[in-house]
Write a protein that holds these residues in place. Sequence first.
Motif, PDB file in Angstrom:
ATOM      1  N   LYS A 555       0.928  -1.389   0.101  1.00  0.00           N
ATOM      2  CA  LYS A 555      -0.219   0.238   0.001  1.00  0.00           C
ATOM      3  C   LYS A 555       0.893   1.782   0.147  1.00  0.00           C
ATOM      4  O   LYS A 555       0.167   2.253  -0.012  1.00  0.00           O
ATOM      5  N   ASP A 556       2.042   1.297   0.592  1.00  0.00           N
ATOM      6  CA  ASP A 556       2.807   2.263   0.371  1.00  0.00           C
ATOM      7  C   ASP A 556       3.233   2.602  -1.075  1.00  0.00           C
ATOM      8  O   ASP A 556       3.515   3.818  -1.398  1.00  0.00           O
ATOM      9  N   GLU A 557       3.283   2.122  -1.861  1.00  0.00           N
ATOM     10  CA  GLU A 557       3.400   2.553  -2.792  1.00  0.00           C
ATOM     11  C   GLU A 557       2.557   3.362  -3.452  1.00  0.00           C
ATOM     12  O   GLU A 557       2.705   4.210  -4.103  1.00  0.00           O
ATOM     13  N   ALA A 558       1.172   3.369  -3.577  1.00  0.00           N
ATOM     14  CA  ALA A 558       0.512   4.517  -3.802  1.00  0.00           C
ATOM     15  C   ALA A 558       0.588   6.197  -3.194  1.00  0.00           C
ATOM     16  O   ALA A 558       0.880   7.399  -3.646  1.00  0.00           O
ATOM     17  N   LYS A 559       1.869   6.184  -2.194  1.00  0.00           N
ATOM     18  CA  LYS A 559       2.614   7.166  -1.721  1.00  0.00           C
ATOM     19  C   LYS A 559       3.854   7.227  -2.707  1.00  0.00           C
ATOM     20  O   LYS A 559       4.450   8.525  -2.720  1.00  0.00           O
ATOM     21  N   PHE A 560       4.181   7.129  -3.822  1.00  0.00           N
ATOM     22  CA  PHE A 560       5.802   7.491  -4.411  1.00  0.00           C
ATOM     23  C   PHE A 560       5.640   8.140  -5.214  1.00  0.00           C
ATOM     24  O   PHE A 560       4.155   9.214  -5.120  1.00  0.00           O
ATOM     25  N   ASN A 561       6.595   9.203  -4.989  1.00  0.00           N
ATOM     26  CA  ASN A 561       6.305  10.292  -6.005  1.00  0.00           C
ATOM     27  C   ASN A 561       6.454  10.746  -7.444  1.00  0.00           C
ATOM     28  O   ASN A 561       7.928  10.273  -7.552  1.00  0.00           O
ATOM     29  N   LEU A 562       6.293  10.068  -8.092  1.00  0.00           N
ATOM     30  CA  LEU A 562       6.805   9.524  -9.788  1.00  0.00           C
ATOM     31  C   LEU A 562       6.697  11.057 -10.365  1.00  0.00           C
ATOM     32  O   LEU A 562       6.867  11.424 -11.917  1.00  0.00           O
ATOM     33  N   LYS A 563       6.473  12.179 -10.211  1.00  0.00           N
ATOM     34  CA  LYS A 563       6.201  13.429 -10.517  1.00  0.00           C
ATOM     35  C   LYS A 563       7.367  14.526 -10.308  1.00  0.00           C
ATOM     36  O   LYS A 563       8.572  14.710 -11.759  1.00  0.00           O
ATOM     37  N   ASN A 564       8.172  14.234  -9.012  1.00  0.00           N
ATOM     38  CA  ASN A 564       9.383  15.110  -9.423  1.00  0.00           C
ATOM     39  C   ASN A 564       9.877  15.092  -8.161  1.00  0.00           C
ATOM     40  O   ASN A 564      10.545  15.002  -7.193  1.00  0.00           O
ATOM     41  N   PRO A 565      10.403  13.301  -8.413  1.00  0.00           N
ATOM     42  CA  PRO A 565      11.209  12.389  -7.464  1.00  0.00           C
ATOM     43  C   PRO A 565      12.803  13.041  -7.564  1.00  0.00           C
ATOM     44  O   PRO A 565      13.277  12.931  -8.889  1.00  0.00           O
ATOM     45  N   PRO A 566      13.313  13.437  -6.400  1.00  0.00           N
ATOM     46  CA  PRO A 566      14.727  13.374  -6.418  1.00  0.00           C
ATOM     47  C   PRO A 566      15.483  12.715  -7.585  1.00  0.00           C
ATOM     48  O   PRO A 566      15.393  11.175  -7.383  1.00  0.00           O
ATOM     49  N   LEU A 567      16.998  13.735  -8.482  1.00  0.00           N
ATOM     50  CA  LEU A 567      17.516  12.085  -8.767  1.00  0.00           C
ATOM     51  C   LEU A 567      18.450  11.903  -8.162  1.00  0.00           C
ATOM     52  O   LEU A 567      19.528  12.862  -7.861  1.00  0.00           O
ATOM     53  N   ARG A 568      19.295  11.399  -7.245  1.00  0.00           N
ATOM     54  CA  ARG A 568      20.457  10.943  -6.530  1.00  0.00           C
ATOM     55  C   ARG A 568      20.990   9.563  -6.770  1.00  0.00           C
ATOM     56  O   ARG A 568      20.542   8.853  -7.624  1.00  0.00           O
ATOM     57  N   ASN A 569      22.036  10.001  -5.879  1.00  0.00           N
ATOM     58  CA  ASN A 569      23.637   8.552  -6.204  1.00  0.00           C
ATOM     59  C   ASN A 569      23.315   7.862  -4.861  1.00  0.00           C
ATOM     60  O   ASN A 569      23.772   6.977  -3.956  1.00  0.00           O
TER      61      ASN A 569
END
Lengths: 639, 639
Positions: A555-569
Amino acid sequence: MGSFTDYPCSDARKFLLLWCCLSVLAVASLGSKTRHFKWQVEYLYWSPDGVENVVMGINGRFPGPTISAKVGDTISVHLTNKLQTEGVVIHWHGIRQFGTPWADGTASISQCVINPGENFVYRFEVDKAGTFFYHGHYGMQRSAGLYGSLIVDVAEGKREPFHYDGEFSLLLSDWWHKDVHQQEVDLTSKPFRWIGEPQVMTLTLKKLNDDVQEDEQTIRISAFDSANQRKRAVQLFPSGALWQLVVVNTVHAKGKRAVRAPDSPRAAEQDVQAEGGQHHRIGITQLGDRGQWVVKDMYLFSAILRTLLIIHVSFVLVSQNHSMIVVEADGNYLQPFSTTDMDIYSGETYSVLFTTNQDPSKNYWISASVRGREPKTPQALTILNYSPISASNLPPSLPPVSPRWDDYDHSKSFTNKILSLMGSPKPPSDYHRRISLLNTQNTINGYTRWAINNVSLSLPTSPYLGSIKFGLNNAFDRKNPPDNFSSLYEITNPPVNPNSTYGNGVYMLDFNTTIDVILQNANALKANVSEIHPWHLHGHDFWVLGYGQGKFSAKDEAKFNLKNPPLRNTAVIFPYGWTALRFVANNPGAWAFHCHIEPHLHMGMGVVFAEGVHHVGRIPNEALACGLTGKMLMNNNRN
Amino acid sequence: MGSFTDYPCSDARKFLLLWCCLSVLAVASLGSKTRHFKWQVEYLYWSPDGVENVVMGINGRFPGPTISAKVGDTISVHLTNKLQTEGVVIHWHGIRQFGTPWADGTASISQCVINPGENFVYRFEVDKAGTFFYHGHYGMQRSAGLYGSLIVDVAEGKREPFHYDGEFSLLLSDWWHKDVHQQEVDLTSKPFRWIGEPQVMTLTLKKLNDDVQEDEQTIRISAFDSANQRKRAVQLFPSGALWQLVVVNTVHAKGKRAVRAPDSPRAAEQDVQAEGGQHHRIGITQLGDRGQWVVKDMYLFSAILRTLLIIHVSFVLVSQNHSMIVVEADGNYLQPFSTTDMDIYSGETYSVLFTTNQDPSKNYWISASVRGREPKTPQALTILNYSPISASNLPPSLPPVSPRWDDYDHSKSFTNKILSLMGSPKPPSDYHRRISLLNTQNTINGYTRWAINNVSLSLPTSPYLGSIKFGLNNAFDRKNPPDNFSSLYEITNPPVNPNSTYGNGVYMLDFNTTIDVILQNANALKANVSEIHPWHLHGHDFWVLGYGQGKFSAKDEAKFNLKNPPLRNTAVIFPYGWTALRFVANNPGAWAFHCHIEPHLHMGMGVVFAEGVHHVGRIPNEALACGLTGKMLMNNNRN
């Protein structure tokens, strides 16, 4: 030490330096170029915090030289190992090494170590602007002091999406008085001996982008005890042994002025016409005894501070009265946001803008404190000095009070502000494979270790890249490490069965597929302890889709930010929490993914990914001259 | 540390141990055999002198296990490098390695170092009875603690030319509290930092030739301050942290008696019928807290003490009231002579006989003191304990006073007594080539170095043995180093021009020719200083033809002893003196010849000889897997 040269800019030979630098400028204007460096790694006596100790330095200095380059440049570092008995490698943290996976500088993974007396040429392209660094990636050579800054500016004619007048690099690190070899023995002792907390945090500041090449004008600011900061500051600053930053801020009449460095044959004329007709300039005053820089006049100033965190503990950086605008993280632009303090975890890099817009009749504190561990290391302090006020005038107020070390809500609030700049690459909307990695503290035959899905990484003798490419099946565990862990695992308690196993299997990723990684934190061996771990991925940036508390569930998947998630390493997992990452396995090679706290990696907290290795070009022999690849190549020849 | 096994006699597994040892005995009776050992080198915490420190140990112990073998046996040591970042090699000091020059264990000379995680099998024959040892020969790993004893007894059915009832090995060494990596940096710093004198001298005694395999019954005797020896002895001995030697000496009725080790499942019955109907036995009392050995009854006892000197300083060993009969040096029998004190220089080994024939109602001191350097290290003391007197009963008299550190007449008098046993091999009456080697202290670019004929040895990356065999001309200086030095050089003054050069050329010796070496000492950089240097030759024994004062000249040849010169592998040069050696270049390989004081070798005090390398058989790939030989073999394959 013999003769050592640092191309293009030798620190020792002023004339050559000037000639070199002019050459660089001349060539740079024609577009991207290859920047050659000749480095020697060796142990030196140094006093990072006023206490003399042996450090691992480059070309006679610590930290190592700063590399400044532009997007599209090729960096070529001819590294000679001048250590007596130890191998060495250097990892270029944040550089993805497309097409040059053997230059990633990870022992046991990308290459054979460079043995004493031998050379290796690290040659790779820097394809993105941003704040990066380099460091040892063998044993605990990062802790020994083998690190430095790598700053990549936009290509000639391009512009950053923000404005600033001056540029600094600030290396935040920590320093132990105990020899790293002894630390290594501690960590692998039975019973376990924890190495303890660092004696000091160090702030190493360098001015960048200056024709005058101020590599040598390094500003070393030792930490000092906040309880006695006034007394000790007075002792430390005028001693001549330390350096400090002076940001000058006076009204300046239009026109050119000489910035003269006494005791130096060089004088540079600088004059920057800023927006609104104002002048902007940065000055460095070095209070050391090797020459002194004085800037007579000054300006309203806006600077970019590129910060890099090297070693173990996490820092909170606080700038008194001056807000910082965070604009870049790990070589990726962010949606700018303002803050007066920021959390920085080992392996992370940021650019922040700040403006000297406060009352110019006073000085101000900048502080750094330990984050996420009960601090036993004093707060590190330095002074933001408005000229012409004397730098030894302490700020009238007390140093800023950092957020509590365990105020994780504060940390999460900061972390959640980190979002990618509009127009940044977006993640694929779905994944091909999900790998859930449970981080646990364990024991193996009485040794204390960290394990991932109950496997504690024990690096093999033969580096993975060559072993996989040449199909050497005995080089590492052929059994795939687990993609998941028991759904019954209780993350809030110490492990019921703490036993773990050593392993060195590889997560073989299908080339060009999208991988999700769920990092799951848990309770350590001791009850009610769950530590912060900043995980760093080699060869890729990942999108940070989200952070959460407790055990990750569908259910946590629904909270994923697919709009502007930061790119990081590098991304942190908070105590008892999870962090979700997504990346595309599009870089042929073998890549470490590990906790960037060096003792944790040393204790097994990492995994290895590999993808598309059959696409990897000819690996240089030097990277294969050990273990089974070395045996294979030599045996074939002698049979 | 994982699982480690020491074949044939594991220290940890009692049952296996017993089984192993019985097997050894069974096989040994059939004649010469191969003795297999499986060793892991790693850093350990240890307290050589009561101060905890990191040492380089083998299979979890320091010093490393004792190897006991018989003439004609083959030793096979499967060595695994468990260090984190350092290579390793082990040199078998005094073993000539006929036919196996790649097993000599010298980095840069006989083999490529064993990298972390990798293995190497040292397989070689021991062809002479005597007292030998092994030690690291890379960087300063000998100083780090990588050493142990190697004792070769006469073949089954053969007899030594002397008699004794019990056998001990005594390792004399010195110990610094400063980490060796820091010592290495000291020695290569500009300006030079001398590492100072050792904190303590250590005496490590082991009983040998015991079925019960007393490897673990190591006796560690810390040095303590002679000025306060009584007070400190009382503190140290009953503390349970230290071990001591008990030589028991009471009348014993004929028959078998049980020697019981409490806290141990083992009890051994020993009974030796000696000449004249008397019984002889040795007992060890270990006062440590890991079990205690007690011998209830005792005897008139005669023992052989095999002494080995490991590190830097030279020792004088004094046995109070008990004269010692010196019978063997460096694996060669001597004309026996009696002494109450003996000089031992780093790299030398001796066997001495002593008899417990003094008043059995008292204990006696054994001491060791620094020789040839102004001593800053306390005299090392232990007790020769006559049972049943308590070992904590201090001897009634003060410890013996050692000869003055600079009483060179005393040293020369001892040295001149060392002559070969009648019937020993005699030197050829003439030589084919004479090489005169002037030892000087110099500077190169501000670094302090030692040089030989004005060349300071800087070892190459590619080991000589492979480079010469494969004709790799770029691996080292092709220019021959000089066979002589200016006849005008004034050895009694500091060098007029102290400048020297680095070099790594080889003295190429014609195979099967006789070589004379004249070692010529001189004044160091400082006026009125000339140091002792014990020179050690690999791959050969040499005859010591003579010692003299001042500059060697042709007329000194008349004084050469060609009748009964001792065969040695190590010989000292006295201050401002010369030493003349002769050997036959009959061992195909590349061989180091160097001052055995480890910091001096590290500072360039050595040369390399090579002979008959075209006769060398197939060198194992592992010994070639670095530098230019590695490149050659790998390149050939990939082209």
